[in-house]
Design a protein around this motif. Structure first.
Motif, PDB file in Angstrom:
ATOM      1  N   LYS A 185       0.834  -1.209   0.000  1.00 25.66           N
ATOM      2  CA  LYS A 185       0.000   0.000   0.000  1.00 25.66           C
ATOM      3  C   LYS A 185       0.863   1.251   0.000  1.00 25.66           C
ATOM      4  O   LYS A 185       0.559   2.228  -0.689  1.00 25.66           O
ATOM      5  N   ARG A 186       1.963   1.221   0.761  1.00 29.73           N
ATOM      6  CA  ARG A 186       2.851   2.383   0.821  1.00 29.73           C
ATOM      7  C   ARG A 186       3.530   2.623  -0.526  1.00 29.73           C
ATOM      8  O   ARG A 186       3.643   3.770  -0.987  1.00 29.73           O
ATOM      9  N   VAL A 187       3.964   1.554  -1.193  1.00 25.62           N
ATOM     10  CA  VAL A 187       4.576   1.693  -2.514  1.00 25.62           C
ATOM     11  C   VAL A 187       3.574   2.268  -3.502  1.00 25.62           C
ATOM     12  O   VAL A 187       3.893   3.172  -4.290  1.00 25.62           O
ATOM     13  N   PHE A 188       2.354   1.751  -3.454  1.00 25.42           N
ATOM     14  CA  PHE A 188       1.310   2.261  -4.352  1.00 25.42           C
ATOM     15  C   PHE A 188       1.025   3.734  -4.077  1.00 25.42           C
ATOM     16  O   PHE A 188       0.875   4.523  -5.007  1.00 25.42           O
ATOM     17  N   ASP A 189       0.947   4.102  -2.802  1.00 28.75           N
ATOM     18  CA  ASP A 189       0.668   5.494  -2.439  1.00 28.75           C
ATOM     19  C   ASP A 189       1.722   6.435  -3.007  1.00 28.75           C
ATOM     20  O   ASP A 189       1.397   7.482  -3.593  1.00 28.75           O
ATOM     21  N   ILE A 190       2.995   6.097  -2.822  1.00 28.82           N
ATOM     22  CA  ILE A 190       4.082   6.963  -3.301  1.00 28.82           C
ATOM     23  C   ILE A 190       4.068   7.047  -4.821  1.00 28.82           C
ATOM     24  O   ILE A 190       4.205   8.133  -5.410  1.00 28.82           O
ATOM     25  N   PHE A 191       3.906   5.897  -5.482  1.00 29.56           N
ATOM     26  CA  PHE A 191       3.893   5.884  -6.951  1.00 29.56           C
ATOM     27  C   PHE A 191       2.725   6.686  -7.494  1.00 29.56           C
ATOM     28  O   PHE A 191       2.885   7.542  -8.378  1.00 29.56           O
ATOM     29  N   PHE A 192       1.518   6.428  -6.980  1.00 26.56           N
ATOM     30  CA  PHE A 192       0.311   7.089  -7.478  1.00 26.56           C
ATOM     31  C   PHE A 192       0.365   8.592  -7.205  1.00 26.56           C
ATOM     32  O   PHE A 192       0.081   9.400  -8.098  1.00 26.56           O
ATOM     33  N   ALA A 193       0.738   8.986  -5.984  1.00 22.84           N
ATOM     34  CA  ALA A 193       0.778  10.409  -5.632  1.00 22.84           C
ATOM     35  C   ALA A 193       1.854  11.148  -6.412  1.00 22.84           C
ATOM     36  O   ALA A 193       1.640  12.275  -6.884  1.00 22.84           O
ATOM     37  N   GLY A 194       3.037  10.529  -6.554  1.00 23.99           N
ATOM     38  CA  GLY A 194       4.111  11.172  -7.305  1.00 23.99           C
ATOM     39  C   GLY A 194       3.765  11.354  -8.762  1.00 23.99           C
ATOM     40  O   GLY A 194       3.986  12.425  -9.353  1.00 23.99           O
ATOM     41  N   LEU A 195       3.187  10.301  -9.377  1.00 24.91           N
ATOM     42  CA  LEU A 195       2.784  10.377 -10.782  1.00 24.91           C
ATOM     43  C   LEU A 195       1.691  11.428 -10.972  1.00 24.91           C
ATOM     44  O   LEU A 195       1.723  12.206 -11.940  1.00 24.91           O
ATOM     45  N   ALA A 196       0.740  11.472 -10.048  1.00 24.63           N
ATOM     46  CA  ALA A 196      -0.351  12.439 -10.149  1.00 24.63           C
ATOM     47  C   ALA A 196       0.166  13.876 -10.053  1.00 24.63           C
ATOM     48  O   ALA A 196      -0.278  14.760 -10.796  1.00 24.63           O
ATOM     49  N   LEU A 197       1.109  14.133  -9.137  1.00 19.45           N
ATOM     50  CA  LEU A 197       1.655  15.482  -8.999  1.00 19.45           C
ATOM     51  C   LEU A 197       2.372  15.927 -10.268  1.00 19.45           C
ATOM     52  O   LEU A 197       2.265  17.098 -10.689  1.00 19.45           O
ATOM     53  N   ILE A 198       3.098  15.011 -10.905  1.00 24.84           N
ATOM     54  CA  ILE A 198       3.816  15.350 -12.139  1.00 24.84           C
ATOM     55  C   ILE A 198       2.829  15.640 -13.269  1.00 24.84           C
ATOM     56  O   ILE A 198       2.941  16.644 -13.975  1.00 24.84           O
ATOM     57  N   MET A 199       1.835  14.775 -13.438  1.00 23.26           N
ATOM     58  CA  MET A 199       0.885  14.919 -14.541  1.00 23.26           C
ATOM     59  C   MET A 199      -0.033  16.134 -14.355  1.00 23.26           C
ATOM     60  O   MET A 199      -0.448  16.760 -15.321  1.00 23.26           O
ATOM     61  N   LEU A 200      -0.332  16.456 -13.110  1.00 20.95           N
ATOM     62  CA  LEU A 200      -1.268  17.550 -12.828  1.00 20.95           C
ATOM     63  C   LEU A 200      -0.576  18.897 -12.611  1.00 20.95           C
ATOM     64  O   LEU A 200      -1.242  19.887 -12.312  1.00 20.95           O
TER      65      LEU A 200
END
Length: 398
Positions: free
Chosen positions: A151-166
């Motif tokens: 869950k922690r790996v998913f959180d970091i990946f998803f949040a980091g990718l979202a910040l870059i794309m947005l």
């Protein structure tokens, strides 16, 4: 408070304590120990680090979830490595609240008004026996929930990718907020998450800067209030400062926080005793919200800075919404405490279940929070994320 004491003199420190508490401790028989009072933890830290007096106990006057409660104890242990007995003096206490504080590592709790005999009996005993007792009463054991690795790996990946794309959208929102009204682009409020842990919760500012001053005139519009037609009482129209803070003339010495409000903790406790209110506060068609603020709220764009909370580990992508202190403080009974045993998150079960389906009662919201706490898992989170996307397209603002 900078008087140098002989190193053999044991010192009990009082934090945020009023004159009544200070007088009782000064007159109590504490086994020859000295009492030193500080208006806030920062003054205590400065004096203690300078003079290195023989600290044997700390007494803080605060509600459990106030800034001088459990969160202060965590700071003492994790940041200052102070492991002496920590005592709380509080106005509002229940059986489950006392259990929660003891599990968090608090040595003992006193409910106002306190008796000198109780202080003379309990505090010296716990100081003398603390070397044996502290091993079974560790503040670090309180937060039982641990984020699973996947869950922690998913959180970091998803949040980091979202910040870059947005990032282009985030830049546009920053410009629009700056053009529409004065004030900071971002703000943070103290929120209570998993295990009642307090952290800084980030958002885009969606209200005018004087929103907190207008709140007392709008409480009768609270859609969670038991009776929305009740008139605002004289007590509610008074300033947020208590008489002691007003007399000091230095601002609030006992602050607690919600999204946009800083109350005096003593005044808040007195107001709450005078009139019990709903745990949640929400206005429909809130006039304090700016035009850009209304858009980013309805589209949930105001929540995007919380991706940073996910990156630093305060929250997960999916979980129960972290609550303002004044809301969480009311949810310490066995019936509702379960919601805090799940991760705190940006989106969760009640958002996708109720968005677009009309107004939701406080009881329904708490029921869904407890349901998530009982059933949460990584794959359950994935299902909720997939359900969140269509939910965001609906018009109902939650």
């Amino acid at each position: 408070m900078n008087t140098q004491l002989p190193p053999q003199v044991q010192v009990i420190v009082l934090l945020n304590c009023d004159d009544f508490i200070f007088t009782i401790f000064s007159e109590a028989n504490l086994g020859g120990r000295e009492v030193k009072r500080f208006a806030n933890p920062l003054l205590f830290f400065a004096d203690w680090e300078k003079n290195k007096f023989n600290l044997v106990a700390i007494v803080s006057q605060s509600e459990v979830l106030g800034t001088g409660g459990i969160s202060l104890l965590e700071t003492l242990v994790s940041k200052k490595n102070i492991t002496v007995p920590f005592f709380l003096v509080s106005q509002q206490l229940s059986e489950s609240t006392v259990k929660m504080t003891l599990k968090a590592g608090v040595a003992d709790v006193f409910k106002l008004p306190i008796k000198k005999e109780n202080i003379e009996t309990r505090i010296p005993f716990l100081i003398n026996q603390w070397s044996q007792l502290k091993h079974t009463n560790n503040v670090l054991d309180f937060h039982k929930y641990k984020t699973p690795f996947i869950k922690r790996v998913f959180d970091i990946f998803f949040a980091g990718l979202a910040l870059i794309m947005l990032s282009p959208l985030l830049l546009i929102i920053c410009i629009l907020l700056r053009l529409e009204s004065r004030g900071p682009i971002f703000y943070y409020a103290l929120r209570v998450g998993s295990g009642y842990r307090t952290f800084k919760f980030y958002k885009f500012r969606s209200m005018f800067v004087n929103a907190d001053k207008r709140l007392k005139d709008l409480k009768h519009l609270n859609q969670y209030a038991p009776n929305a037609d009740d008139s605002v009482t004289k007590t509610e129209e008074e300033e947020y400062l208590c008489d002691e803070c007003k007399a000091a003339g230095t601002g609030c010495k006992f602050p607690i926080y919600s999204d946009t409000i800083q109350w005096c903790e003593k005044q808040y406790s007195e107001n709450r005793k005078a009139k019990a209110g709903s745990a949640f506060f929400k206005l429909k068609d809130d006039p304090r919200i700016t035009k850009v603020g209304k858009f980013i709220r309805n589209s949930s764009i105001d929540e995007l800075p919380q991706l940073w909370n996910v990156i630093i580990g305060d929250m997960s992508i999916v979980g129960n919404r972290p609550l303002p202190l004044y809301e969480a403080e009311k949810l310490t009974t066995d019936k509702y405490a379960m919601r805090f045993m799940a991760p705190a998150g940006i989106t969760g079960l009640w958002q996708v279940e109720k968005r677009g389906k009309g107004e939701m009662s406080e009881e329904e919201r708490l029921m869904l929070d407890n349901k998530y706490a009982e059933n949460h898992s990584f794959w359950y989170d994935i299902k909720l994320i997939l359900r969140t996307i269509p939910a965001l397209l609906q018009k109902e603002s939650v």
